[in-house]
Design a protein around this motif. Sequence first.
Motif, PDB file in Angstrom:
ATOM      1  N   GLU A  99       0.829  -1.206   0.000  1.00 40.92           N
ATOM      2  CA  GLU A  99       0.000   0.000   0.000  1.00 40.92           C
ATOM      3  C   GLU A  99       0.866   1.259   0.000  1.00 40.92           C
ATOM      4  O   GLU A  99       1.978   1.276   0.532  1.00 40.92           O
ATOM      5  CB  GLU A  99      -0.934   0.002   1.205  1.00 40.92           C
ATOM      6  N   HIS A 100       0.314   2.321  -0.596  1.00 37.92           N
ATOM      7  CA  HIS A 100       1.002   3.599  -0.681  1.00 37.92           C
ATOM      8  C   HIS A 100       0.570   4.483   0.488  1.00 37.92           C
ATOM      9  O   HIS A 100      -0.619   4.600   0.777  1.00 37.92           O
ATOM     10  CB  HIS A 100       0.690   4.285  -2.010  1.00 37.92           C
TER      11      HIS A 100
ATOM     12  N   PHE B  14      -3.430   7.717  -2.498  1.00 40.93           N
ATOM     13  CA  PHE B  14      -2.783   6.968  -1.432  1.00 40.93           C
ATOM     14  C   PHE B  14      -3.794   6.120  -0.678  1.00 40.93           C
ATOM     15  O   PHE B  14      -4.945   6.517  -0.471  1.00 40.93           O
ATOM     16  CB  PHE B  14      -2.072   7.929  -0.469  1.00 40.93           C
ATOM     17  N   ASP B  15      -3.333   4.959  -0.259  1.00 39.78           N
ATOM     18  CA  ASP B  15      -4.187   4.059   0.518  1.00 39.78           C
ATOM     19  C   ASP B  15      -4.305   4.519   1.964  1.00 39.78           C
ATOM     20  O   ASP B  15      -5.338   4.303   2.610  1.00 39.78           O
ATOM     21  CB  ASP B  15      -3.615   2.642   0.484  1.00 39.78           C
TER      22      ASP B  15
ATOM     23  N   ASP C  35      10.417   7.430   0.430  1.00 44.84           N
ATOM     24  CA  ASP C  35      10.837   7.370  -0.962  1.00 44.84           C
ATOM     25  C   ASP C  35      10.917   8.763  -1.567  1.00 44.84           C
ATOM     26  O   ASP C  35      11.683   9.006  -2.517  1.00 44.84           O
ATOM     27  CB  ASP C  35       9.851   6.520  -1.767  1.00 44.84           C
TER      28      ASP C  35
ATOM     29  N   ALA D  48       4.861  -1.566   3.398  1.00 50.42           N
ATOM     30  CA  ALA D  48       4.266  -0.557   2.522  1.00 50.42           C
ATOM     31  C   ALA D  48       5.048  -0.441   1.223  1.00 50.42           C
ATOM     32  O   ALA D  48       6.253  -0.709   1.163  1.00 50.42           O
ATOM     33  CB  ALA D  48       4.223   0.794   3.224  1.00 50.42           C
ATOM     34  N   GLY D  49       4.337  -0.021   0.178  1.00 54.88           N
ATOM     35  CA  GLY D  49       4.991   0.255  -1.097  1.00 54.88           C
ATOM     36  C   GLY D  49       5.636   1.629  -1.027  1.00 54.88           C
ATOM     37  O   GLY D  49       6.538   1.853  -0.224  1.00 54.88           O
ATOM     38  N   ALA D  50       5.173   2.582  -1.824  1.00 59.15           N
ATOM     39  CA  ALA D  50       5.729   3.934  -1.798  1.00 59.15           C
ATOM     40  C   ALA D  50       5.329   4.639  -0.508  1.00 59.15           C
ATOM     41  O   ALA D  50       4.178   4.589  -0.078  1.00 59.15           O
ATOM     42  CB  ALA D  50       5.235   4.727  -3.003  1.00 59.15           C
TER      43      ALA D  50
ATOM     44  N   ARG E 291      -1.597  11.299  -8.216  1.00 62.06           N
ATOM     45  CA  ARG E 291      -1.346  10.149  -7.332  1.00 62.06           C
ATOM     46  C   ARG E 291      -2.355  10.088  -6.189  1.00 62.06           C
ATOM     47  O   ARG E 291      -2.744  11.107  -5.620  1.00 62.06           O
ATOM     48  CB  ARG E 291       0.069  10.212  -6.752  1.00 62.06           C
TER      49      ARG E 291
END
Length: 319
Positions: free
Chosen positions: A135-136, A198-199, A181, A159-161, A196
């Motif tokens: 998740e971002h 975000f979660d 990041d 987490a992703g980004a 963009r």
Amino acid sequence: MKAVVLDTDDRLHLTDLDEPTPGPGQVAIAVAYAGIQYGDVLVRNGHFDLPRPFVPGFEAAGRIIAVGDGVDQARISEQVTALTGAGAYAEVVLASAELAIEAAGIDPRIAAGFGWATPTAYDLINTVARVQPGEHVLIHAAAGGVGTLAAQFARAAGAGAIVGVAGDTDRAGYAVRFGFDQVLVREEFPDALGGRKFDVILDPIGGPTRHANLERLAPHGRLAVYGNIATFEPVQASANDLLMQGKSLLTYNSNLLSQTHPGRLADSARRALRLVADGRIHIDITAEYEPADLDTAIQRLANGATRGRSILRVAPVAG
């Protein structure tokens, strides 16, 4: 005992007080170090209606020297990090036994810096927003105590980004050391994000930023609110609009949790402390002060000149 007292003249004074005795469910802690946090600024500036003279300090690390009724005598001599309601800027502080977390083997300086920020960041990521792998995540106040820790907990959660927003370029440069990041300067938000979404978004800011955050949530995203740095003016959100996209607006209040469900907060603190002990989470201690210099430390915090955690040396552990 020696203690720092905030008096009716709005000044901090080092003075002598009687040593406190623990009541039922409490422990008395010989304080080695105490954490310095933004709550000290709010207290000094009169934002909380507290009787004076008052011994401030909300985070302590040291050794239990006495226990009250209902507390296991075996805890005497235990090394702990404690979340307190007041009084940590003294040679002895009282704390709820439940919120005095065993910290054997932890550097007492790190244990003092652990404070309220670490379990708060842990809970925001793991029990409030429940960040899932990939998740971002967007984190405001990225250079702050909670922000720098939340980025690390988000990374540990898979987490992703992870994107941060900081007040200026200096803060942004500091924040990038903690697993982000990308870190934007406040003026760049939200335009620099393009489209963009975000979660998960962590928001201690409030005001127009809160509206912008709701717009930046992906479907089924979670906005976790835990402060109002910018303004205490209420922000209106339509439950119908949230429902249509499965978005959630969640809140977190660690002080309230310490009063209503202290066991939950203590459990999160223990889990977070294990990650600190394992070296997966870094608490950045950047300044150490003597009691006579506490006013300087608090003023630096108020002016935004502090990076990382500041601690007060009360009575360092021998050896």
